[in-house]
Design an enzyme around this catalytic site. Sequence first.
Site, PDB file in Angstrom:
ATOM      1  N   ASP A   1       0.798  -1.225   0.000  1.00  0.00           N
ATOM      2  CA  ASP A   1       0.000   0.000   0.000  1.00  0.00           C
ATOM      3  C   ASP A   1       0.831   1.276   0.000  1.00  0.00           C
ATOM      4  O   ASP A   1       0.332   2.348   0.299  1.00  0.00           O
ATOM      5  CB  ASP A   1      -0.928   0.000   1.221  1.00  0.00           C
ATOM      6  CG  ASP A   1      -0.209  -0.438   2.482  1.00  0.00           C
ATOM      7  OD1 ASP A   1       1.023  -0.548   2.458  1.00  0.00           O
ATOM      8  OD2 ASP A   1      -0.888  -0.684   3.494  1.00  0.00           O
TER       9      ASP A   1
ATOM     10  N   CYS B   1       5.632   2.912  -3.959  1.00  0.00           N
ATOM     11  CA  CYS B   1       7.017   3.326  -4.200  1.00  0.00           C
ATOM     12  C   CYS B   1       7.206   3.650  -5.677  1.00  0.00           C
ATOM     13  O   CYS B   1       6.700   2.943  -6.548  1.00  0.00           O
ATOM     14  CB  CYS B   1       7.980   2.199  -3.847  1.00  0.00           C
ATOM     15  SG  CYS B   1       8.084   1.826  -2.104  1.00  0.00           S
TER      16      CYS B   1
ATOM     17  N   LYS C   1       9.079  -7.567  -2.482  1.00  0.00           N
ATOM     18  CA  LYS C   1       7.739  -7.737  -3.078  1.00  0.00           C
ATOM     19  C   LYS C   1       7.646  -6.974  -4.399  1.00  0.00           C
ATOM     20  O   LYS C   1       6.968  -7.402  -5.331  1.00  0.00           O
ATOM     21  CB  LYS C   1       6.663  -7.235  -2.105  1.00  0.00           C
ATOM     22  CG  LYS C   1       6.584  -8.038  -0.815  1.00  0.00           C
ATOM     23  CD  LYS C   1       5.426  -7.625   0.048  1.00  0.00           C
ATOM     24  CE  LYS C   1       5.609  -6.267   0.716  1.00  0.00           C
ATOM     25  NZ  LYS C   1       6.733  -6.195   1.676  1.00  0.00           N
TER      26      LYS C   1
ATOM     27  N   CYS D   1      -6.749  -0.325   9.965  1.00  0.00           N
ATOM     28  CA  CYS D   1      -5.384  -0.090   9.490  1.00  0.00           C
ATOM     29  C   CYS D   1      -5.336   1.246   8.750  1.00  0.00           C
ATOM     30  O   CYS D   1      -5.531   1.301   7.545  1.00  0.00           O
ATOM     31  CB  CYS D   1      -4.960  -1.227   8.574  1.00  0.00           C
ATOM     32  SG  CYS D   1      -3.214  -1.205   8.157  1.00  0.00           S
TER      33      CYS D   1
ATOM     34  N   ASN E   1       7.361  -0.848  12.865  1.00  0.00           N
ATOM     35  CA  ASN E   1       8.700  -1.377  12.629  1.00  0.00           C
ATOM     36  C   ASN E   1       9.016  -1.407  11.136  1.00  0.00           C
ATOM     37  O   ASN E   1       9.204  -2.479  10.548  1.00  0.00           O
ATOM     38  CB  ASN E   1       8.808  -2.786  13.240  1.00  0.00           C
ATOM     39  CG  ASN E   1      10.213  -3.334  13.195  1.00  0.00           C
ATOM     40  OD1 ASN E   1      11.178  -2.583  13.378  1.00  0.00           O
ATOM     41  ND2 ASN E   1      10.342  -4.622  12.956  1.00  0.00           N
TER      42      ASN E   1
ATOM     43  N   PHE F   1      -0.127 -11.273  20.277  1.00  0.00           N
ATOM     44  CA  PHE F   1       0.006 -10.046  19.492  1.00  0.00           C
ATOM     45  C   PHE F   1      -0.102 -10.492  18.037  1.00  0.00           C
ATOM     46  O   PHE F   1       0.811 -11.120  17.498  1.00  0.00           O
ATOM     47  CB  PHE F   1       1.378  -9.439  19.793  1.00  0.00           C
ATOM     48  CG  PHE F   1       1.704  -8.139  19.136  1.00  0.00           C
ATOM     49  CD1 PHE F   1       1.702  -6.961  19.876  1.00  0.00           C
ATOM     50  CD2 PHE F   1       2.053  -8.072  17.796  1.00  0.00           C
ATOM     51  CE1 PHE F   1       2.050  -5.749  19.295  1.00  0.00           C
ATOM     52  CE2 PHE F   1       2.391  -6.862  17.206  1.00  0.00           C
ATOM     53  CZ  PHE F   1       2.386  -5.695  17.957  1.00  0.00           C
TER      54      PHE F   1
ATOM     55  N   GLU G   1       4.857  -9.883   7.496  1.00  0.00           N
ATOM     56  CA  GLU G   1       6.196 -10.387   7.166  1.00  0.00           C
ATOM     57  C   GLU G   1       6.645  -9.692   5.885  1.00  0.00           C
ATOM     58  O   GLU G   1       5.826  -9.404   5.010  1.00  0.00           O
ATOM     59  CB  GLU G   1       6.138 -11.906   6.966  1.00  0.00           C
ATOM     60  CG  GLU G   1       5.763 -12.633   8.242  1.00  0.00           C
ATOM     61  CD  GLU G   1       5.286 -14.049   8.026  1.00  0.00           C
ATOM     62  OE1 GLU G   1       5.804 -14.945   8.695  1.00  0.00           O
ATOM     63  OE2 GLU G   1       4.389 -14.256   7.197  1.00  0.00           O
TER      64      GLU G   1
HETATM   65  S1  SF4 Z   1       8.418  -1.814  -3.394  1.00  0.00           S
HETATM   66 FE1  SF4 Z   1       7.741  -2.930  -1.548  1.00  0.00          FE
HETATM   67  S2  SF4 Z   1       7.287  -1.304  -0.025  1.00  0.00           S
HETATM   68 FE2  SF4 Z   1       7.322  -0.338  -2.058  1.00  0.00          FE
HETATM   69  S3  SF4 Z   1       5.176  -0.402  -2.772  1.00  0.00           S
HETATM   70 FE3  SF4 Z   1       6.207  -2.218  -3.606  1.00  0.00          FE
HETATM   71  S4  SF4 Z   1       5.772  -3.828  -2.128  1.00  0.00           S
HETATM   72 FE4  SF4 Z   1       5.373  -1.857  -1.111  1.00  0.00          FE
END
Ligand code: SF4
Length: 748
Positions: free
Chosen positions: A37, A40, A69, A161, A193, A617, A622
């Site tokens: 979300d 980038c 990701k 969230c 974090n 928790f 991840e």
């Molecule tokens: S590069 Fe990683 S932190 Fe940035 S939008 Fe994609 S999945 Fe999310």
Amino acid sequence: MPGVPSVGPSAAGSRSIPRPHQRPGIETRKALCASCDIACSVVTEIQKGRVTRVRSSDNPLFKDNICIKGIVAPKNFANPDRVLYPQKRVGERGSGQWQRVSWDEAMEDIGLRLKKIIAEHGPEAWAVSTSQWNTGTDHGLGRRIMNHVGSPNWISGVALCAGNTAAINRLTYGWYPWPDYDNTNLIVLFGHNPGKNSWVPIYNQIQRVKARGGTLIVLDPRKSECAEMADLWLPIKAGTDAAMAFGWLKVILDEGLYDKAFVERWTVGFEALKKRADEFPLERVSKITGCDAATIAKAARMYATMGPSVIPWTPITDQQRNSTSAIRLQSILRAVCGYLDVPGGEALMGFHPQIISESEIEMHHVLPESQKAKQLGSDKHPAFTYRGQAALREPCKRVWGHEYANQVTGCFMANPSAVFRAMAGEGPYPVKALFSFGNNTLMGFANMPLILKAMLNQDLIVVQEHVMTPTAQLADYVLPGDSWLERPWMFDGYGWLSIYKPSQQSMAPPGECKSTFELWKLTANALGMPEVVPWATLEDFYDYRIAKLGIGFEEFSSTYEVHADTLEFRKYEKTGFATPSGKVELYASILEDLGFDPLPYFRDEPPADPDFPLAMFTGVREGEYFQTGGRHIPEMRARKPEPVLFLSPGTAQQLGLSEHEWVEVETRTGKIEIMVGIRSNMPDGLVRIPHGWWKPETEQGLGKLSGALRYADAMLCPDDDDFIDLEQGIPHLKGLPCRINKLSGAPR
Ligand code: SF4
């Protein structure tokens, strides 16, 4: 969750695209990653019409690293298990029997069935659950169609969230602020974090602040990666953020460390707040939070005196029994310390004056008041519903020019649990149709057994997805969605930043995958209201939204990396704040009018349960996965093949557990199987559970649901009154009673 602008608030302005480095035979595009979300800025490399690589852009905020990701996206979207054609259920619900159909066939039948449900039960019998990323970049069109049809029952995971944080911030000062990392002196992370593979640009920002001598305070029960680099770490007991913030406030008020001029001129309710804070001497706060009084006082003094400081959004505070009070207290700390809407503090940005926002696209004004009043959950837990946000309409128009500001899509939502109860037949009226777009609704909220019951009681479930998620396995129709590599996009900062970022399409969608824009357009046509989505293509729609800039989307996306309004700090000095009083409401008139305590408070933990002696928790992300997604990607599963809980060596020894042993974690709501991970940075008695586990490679269909019933943390999470925040009705996920049962037999 908050997206990240490519420019800081104090540097707000437009940044054009630097030409990416070109290699022979390889085309490049500037894109925004939506594999989570954050959005980038990345560069895609294209060979023979297909994206072969995703790499970081040269934007200073993103260039140092992007996460795995984003890098794995081309492989993710080329996965052989991707749904490429519309699928219609032909057996019993959940039987796993599907037939490929054409889009025309699917949409005609969906339209007829939805119209029948609306005719029989009313428009409120249609619920929609979406996310704003992956397939779900719906540009506000879902809300727009629902508002024209007459249904108020839209939900999203942002209920717990960030969306709820935005809505609660509005109750105090009328808008949700963005931290000015570029100029801040000190960052406070309440349990958050960010890392190299999660919330990457925020991690990059923290590194930059630290590198120029800034200070980091981290509050986290375990010594997290961010706690390791912090100047001060407070090992706070999970779920006690509100009490901790009271402790800080008490020190700051007692020692006169607040901004007296601002408080006097721009706040209401200071004396009442001070009296409430007096109920929280540090001895009491220390007892509740598990942190020693001297460290709490030290942190409070650092926050108040080393500023300007920021307390960025955190998913941890979102998911607690006292979330509303905790979020309000963070807002109040910002305000009384003078960090609101100043350089290096937290900026109130408003709408971009030249670009039509998703809030406007949504057209909330066309939904009749009588239908708004039917929004599920708004009677008991109104904070982010139409009812809870109604008193902000006039002030928002006065200050920001529009009545409805749907920030992080979290304002004007129905309460998810109330929607699931209605879907399950528990009243107050039937909900018989669910559209779930890019959302994996079954696993995305608390009390999964209830959601399963609710889904099995539906007449129509339509899912848009990339792969056969457990939610898709229960659908009537599964429609193939495109990915962020395969469509243009215009990121709008989730409605609370006046910063827009375009993303270029890198390749054509495979098979018959369509964008959510196209899907909503087809839905409007199928419902006999084509005029509600009059734009022929997604590009036409963007042309309409940016018309005031005097250029079309093609030029916009090839010219700009970011387009931002000029930011004016302390705009409130001219307009007042967008609250009923025009001031920062330390004493929240809206909460009082809704029948709640207008001051923040701390509601003690639920009574101890001797059968469930450990604290859990859950909801932990991840780095390899985003929410419930990504488990079908072999490269990610090779890195993280199984769900693993974390507990301390002391707790493991006490329970006779060893590393990599499979166990059962149980609460009064349900149980899951999970592997043990012993971590020295965990406190005794706390169990940390990852979010969203299922195994796409295992048996599909009701009874198994690809392991969702066996591994998903949502099986453990209650949503009954003892475990929810009262004002919002969102679940307490940080400190739930649980126990661990040993399992015998072979590894799972
Ligand atoms: S590069 Fe990683 S932190 Fe940035 S939008 Fe994609 S999945 Fe999310």
